[in-house]
Write a protein that holds these residues in place. Structure first.
Motif, mmCIF file in Angstrom:
data_model
loop_
_atom_site.group_PDB
_atom_site.id
_atom_site.type_symbol
_atom_site.label_atom_id
_atom_site.label_comp_id
_atom_site.label_asym_id
_atom_site.label_seq_id
_atom_site.Cartn_x
_atom_site.Cartn_y
_atom_site.Cartn_z
ATOM 1 N N LEU A 64 -40.447 -31.648 20.116
ATOM 2 C CA LEU A 64 -39.447 -33.061 19.826
ATOM 3 C C LEU A 64 -38.263 -32.554 19.268
ATOM 4 C CD1 LEU A 64 -42.584 -35.470 19.809
ATOM 5 C CD2 LEU A 64 -40.705 -35.472 21.483
ATOM 6 N N GLU A 65 -38.496 -31.942 17.577
ATOM 7 C CA GLU A 65 -37.709 -31.785 16.729
ATOM 8 C C GLU A 65 -36.423 -31.648 17.049
ATOM 9 O OE1 GLU A 65 -40.706 -31.886 12.767
ATOM 10 O OE2 GLU A 65 -39.141 -29.815 13.034
ATOM 11 N N LYS A 66 -37.082 -30.143 17.750
ATOM 12 C CA LYS A 66 -35.571 -29.307 18.442
ATOM 13 C C LYS A 66 -34.970 -29.372 19.565
ATOM 14 C CE LYS A 66 -38.023 -24.587 16.165
ATOM 15 N NZ LYS A 66 -39.240 -24.247 16.302
ATOM 16 N N TYR A 67 -35.192 -30.658 19.879
ATOM 17 C CA TYR A 67 -34.220 -30.854 21.655
ATOM 18 C C TYR A 67 -33.539 -32.156 21.016
ATOM 19 C CZ TYR A 67 -36.624 -27.014 23.782
ATOM 20 O OH TYR A 67 -36.442 -25.920 24.429
ATOM 21 N N GLY A 68 -33.353 -32.437 19.940
ATOM 22 C CA GLY A 68 -33.617 -34.329 19.532
ATOM 23 C C GLY A 68 -34.440 -34.852 20.647
ATOM 24 N N VAL A 69 -35.547 -34.822 20.742
ATOM 25 C CA VAL A 69 -36.132 -36.212 20.846
ATOM 26 C C VAL A 69 -36.728 -37.011 20.559
ATOM 27 C CG1 VAL A 69 -38.013 -36.487 23.983
ATOM 28 C CG2 VAL A 69 -36.295 -34.295 23.654
ATOM 29 N N ASP A 70 -36.838 -38.159 20.565
ATOM 30 C CA ASP A 70 -37.362 -39.608 20.212
ATOM 31 C C ASP A 70 -38.214 -39.543 20.514
ATOM 32 O OD1 ASP A 70 -37.488 -41.994 18.635
ATOM 33 O OD2 ASP A 70 -35.595 -42.623 18.812
ATOM 34 N N PRO A 71 -39.503 -39.184 19.809
ATOM 35 C CA PRO A 71 -40.762 -39.694 20.423
ATOM 36 C C PRO A 71 -41.082 -41.180 20.966
ATOM 37 C CG PRO A 71 -41.163 -39.637 18.274
ATOM 38 C CD PRO A 71 -39.755 -39.312 18.337
ATOM 39 N N LYS A 72 -40.322 -42.205 20.808
ATOM 40 C CA LYS A 72 -40.198 -43.494 22.026
ATOM 41 C C LYS A 72 -39.491 -43.662 22.606
ATOM 42 C CE LYS A 72 -39.126 -46.844 18.149
ATOM 43 N NZ LYS A 72 -38.228 -47.283 17.089
ATOM 44 N N GLN A 73 -39.143 -42.162 23.120
ATOM 45 C CA GLN A 73 -38.441 -41.865 24.919
ATOM 46 C C GLN A 73 -39.670 -41.162 25.894
ATOM 47 O OE1 GLN A 73 -35.298 -39.603 23.227
ATOM 48 N NE2 GLN A 73 -34.279 -40.184 25.000
ATOM 49 N N ILE A 74 -40.974 -41.192 25.098
ATOM 50 C CA ILE A 74 -42.004 -39.944 25.574
ATOM 51 C C ILE A 74 -42.777 -41.320 26.604
ATOM 52 C CG2 ILE A 74 -44.054 -38.794 26.143
ATOM 53 C CD1 ILE A 74 -41.344 -37.419 25.810
ATOM 54 N N GLY A 75 -43.132 -41.998 27.427
ATOM 55 C CA GLY A 75 -43.236 -42.393 28.651
ATOM 56 C C GLY A 75 -44.981 -41.522 29.897
ATOM 57 N N PRO A 375 -29.429 -30.822 25.589
ATOM 58 C CA PRO A 375 -29.247 -29.135 24.599
ATOM 59 C C PRO A 375 -31.224 -28.904 25.943
ATOM 60 C CG PRO A 375 -30.615 -31.233 24.370
ATOM 61 C CD PRO A 375 -29.618 -31.969 24.557
ATOM 62 N N PHE A 376 -30.786 -29.403 27.292
ATOM 63 C CA PHE A 376 -31.885 -28.631 28.097
ATOM 64 C C PHE A 376 -31.020 -28.030 29.309
ATOM 65 C CE2 PHE A 376 -32.767 -33.761 27.843
ATOM 66 C CZ PHE A 376 -34.124 -32.948 26.992
ATOM 67 N N THR A 377 -30.846 -26.777 28.782
ATOM 68 C CA THR A 377 -30.409 -25.042 29.570
ATOM 69 C C THR A 377 -31.521 -24.274 28.744
ATOM 70 O OG1 THR A 377 -29.371 -24.498 27.235
ATOM 71 C CG2 THR A 377 -28.254 -26.016 29.234
ATOM 72 N N LEU A 378 -31.232 -23.693 30.385
ATOM 73 C CA LEU A 378 -32.320 -22.096 29.484
ATOM 74 C C LEU A 378 -32.124 -21.022 28.635
ATOM 75 C CD1 LEU A 378 -32.414 -20.877 34.221
ATOM 76 C CD2 LEU A 378 -33.879 -22.596 32.294
ATOM 77 N N SER A 379 -30.923 -21.063 28.664
ATOM 78 C CA SER A 379 -30.764 -20.417 26.933
ATOM 79 C C SER A 379 -31.034 -21.091 25.875
ATOM 80 C CB SER A 379 -28.774 -20.268 27.196
ATOM 81 O OG SER A 379 -28.417 -19.211 27.993
ATOM 82 N N ASN A 380 -30.986 -22.772 25.982
ATOM 83 C CA ASN A 380 -31.474 -23.409 25.199
ATOM 84 C C ASN A 380 -32.550 -23.027 24.612
ATOM 85 O OD1 ASN A 380 -31.145 -24.670 22.076
ATOM 86 N ND2 ASN A 380 -31.542 -26.651 23.032
#
Ligand code: ACO
Length: 448
Positions: A64-75, A375-380
């Motif tokens: 969550l931290e490294k890709y900058g995903v807000d925990p509120k976005q998980i369903g 941030p959702f690339t194979l290299s990242n």
């Protein structure tokens, strides 16, 4: 939804490990048995401050931290694990601590269990949800977490431990080809955990190898049939760029890929050239059962498939060889190795996946890889997982200390009313660890 699949990945494995060469000598096994015979380099294990819950807490928070995903976005959050800590309370509910803090408790999904297959079951649940009419636009999250430990004996070197977290959604760089799936499920006693007082499985090693290869044949046949029906042409090994297998130990992966060559030979597929045909011809009349027992066939098939194995399988073997069998996480750790090794050249390629769990449940499925968007690339994904660094900064235990750790863990399993050493000196910053199990069996964790 289009191109539903894996948007992001993070892997965690304990920094504590033992080299197989060292374990082999300590166990009195013949030199080369674990390293060449099983094909393993090193094995990770949890010490008394880590378990499947702490590892999954670490993997999820880090993702969550490294890709900058807000925990509120998980369903939806699905966990695959065969390491039983509680017969009722799911590991998923422990992970809810991360989401409750942000006020998000609207998250579907619980745990799945069937040996090493559970992670795939969890992944399918999440992907199916995103593709369904009940999808609410949120991300799915899949966690595979296991500590694989065996009693002293021939199976002990095939242990390992890890947790993997995978973010699921549309427009993914790792997209499912959902139409091509071949499964094989049946009743077998090859590996199971009937003794609820012990973390160790009951295992029939030889039977588990045969069950694995039979499931592989069956899944491949069905996968090919579905492909052929939909695409109107024959499928062969040439139609996939990489092959990723559930990896209890590397030798079985070598045998599995060789087996696919034999399958292609029997199907008269274009992938098998004249020279290979000649080498495999003597085995064309074997019955199914005979073919699983034939050492000569195994050798011939491994020999003809070797160049293809080096190109299409080896890039996906690094982590399983270095960390060991991670049960549910094994196949995804193998896949993570492929991304680590080849991320810059994978766009457009097809990856064939074979997931196996004893008991037994197995599926073959495929991914189509795409460049993706930050941030959702194979290299990242390769950057975030930082596999090279994680492997480099591990601590090797001498065998005596490893055996002592296993004994302590045996004693602690299912126990209550203890505090751990709380010694997190070997763990990386950000790692969760177990501090206490109280008189009500409630578990407490801290973050380094
Ligand atoms: N140098 C090189 N190779 C050697 C040496 C040596 N000194 N000694 C033995 N070997 C080879 C053997 O020839 C064999 O290779 P082969 O299969 O190509 O012939 C290999 O090392 C293993 O030796 P075995 O005697 O077959 O090993 P053993 O029976 O002692 O145990 C086993 C292996 C069955 C895999 C055991 O570790 C086990 O039970 N593991 C758990 C079960 C498992 O992982 N099953 C896989 C699917 S189910 C799942 O995922 C849990």
């Amino acid at each position: 939804q289009k191109n539903v699949g894996i948007l992001a990945m993070e892997i965690y494995f304990p920094p504590t490990c033992i080299r197989q060469e060292v374990l082999e000598a300590h166990d009195g096994a013949s030199k080369g048995k674990y390293t060449i015979g099983l094909g393993q380099d090193c094995m990770a294990f949890c010490t008394e401050v880590e378990d499947v819950i702490s590892m999954s807490l670490t993997a999820v928070t880090s993702l969550l931290e490294k890709y900058g995903v807000d925990p509120k976005q998980i369903g939806r959050l699905e966990v695959g694990s065969e390491t039983v800590i509680d017969k009722s309370k799911s590991i998923k509910t422990f992970l809810m601590q991360i989401f409750e803090e942000t006020g998000n408790t609207d998250i579907e999904g619980v745990d799945s269990t069937n040996a090493c297959y559970d992670g795939t079951a969890a992944l399918f649940n999440c992907v199916n949800w995103v593709e369904s009419s009940s999808w609410d636009g949120c991300y799915g999250l899949v966690v595979c977490t296991d500590s694989a430990v065996y009693a002293e004996g021939p199976a002990r070197p095939t242990g390992g431990a890890a947790a993997i977290a995978m973010l699921i959604g549309p427009d993914a760089p790792i997209a499912f080809e959902s139409k091509f799936r071949g499964s094989h499920m049946s009743h077998a006693y090859d590996f199971y955990k009937p003794n609820l007082a012990s973390e160790y499985p009951v295992v029939d090693g030889k039977l588990s190898q045969t069950c694995y290869l039979m499931a592989l044949d069956s899944c491949y046949t069905r996968f090919c049939q579905k492909y052929e029906k939909l695409e109107g042409k024959q499928f062969s090994i040439d139609d996939a760029d990489y092959f990723v297998f559930h990896s209890p130990y590397n030798k079985l992966v070598q045998k599995s890929f060789a087996r696919l060559w034999f399958d292609d030979f029997l199907r008269n597929a274009s992938s098998v050239d004249e020279a290979a045909k000649q080498k495999l011809a003597p085995f064309s009349t074997l019955t199914g059962d005979e073919s699983y027992q034939s050492r000569d066939l195994e050798k011939a098939a491994q020999q003809v498939s070797k160049p293809s194995y080096d190109a299409k399988v080896v890039p996906a073997t690094l982590i399983p060889k270095q960390v060991g069998n991670m049960y549910t996480a094994s196949i995804y750790a193998a896949f993570a190795s492929l991304i680590h090794n080849k991320h810059s050249s994978l766009a457009g390629q097809r990856v064939l996946m074979f997931s196996y769990g004893s008991g037994l449940a197995a599926t073959m499925f495929s991914f189509r890889l795409r460049g993706g968007q930050l941030p959702f690339t194979l290299s990242n994904i390769a950057n975030v997982m930082n596999v090279g660094e994680k492997l480099k900064t591990r601590h090797e235990f001498p065998p005596e200390k490893f055996v002592k750790t296993m004994k302590l863990m045996e004693h602690r399993y299912g126990g209550k009313d203890f505090v751990t050493s709380k010694d997190c000196s070997l763990l990386a910053p950000g790692t969760y660890y177990l501090t206490e199990v109280d008189s009500m069996y409630r578990r407490f964790y801290a973050k380094k």
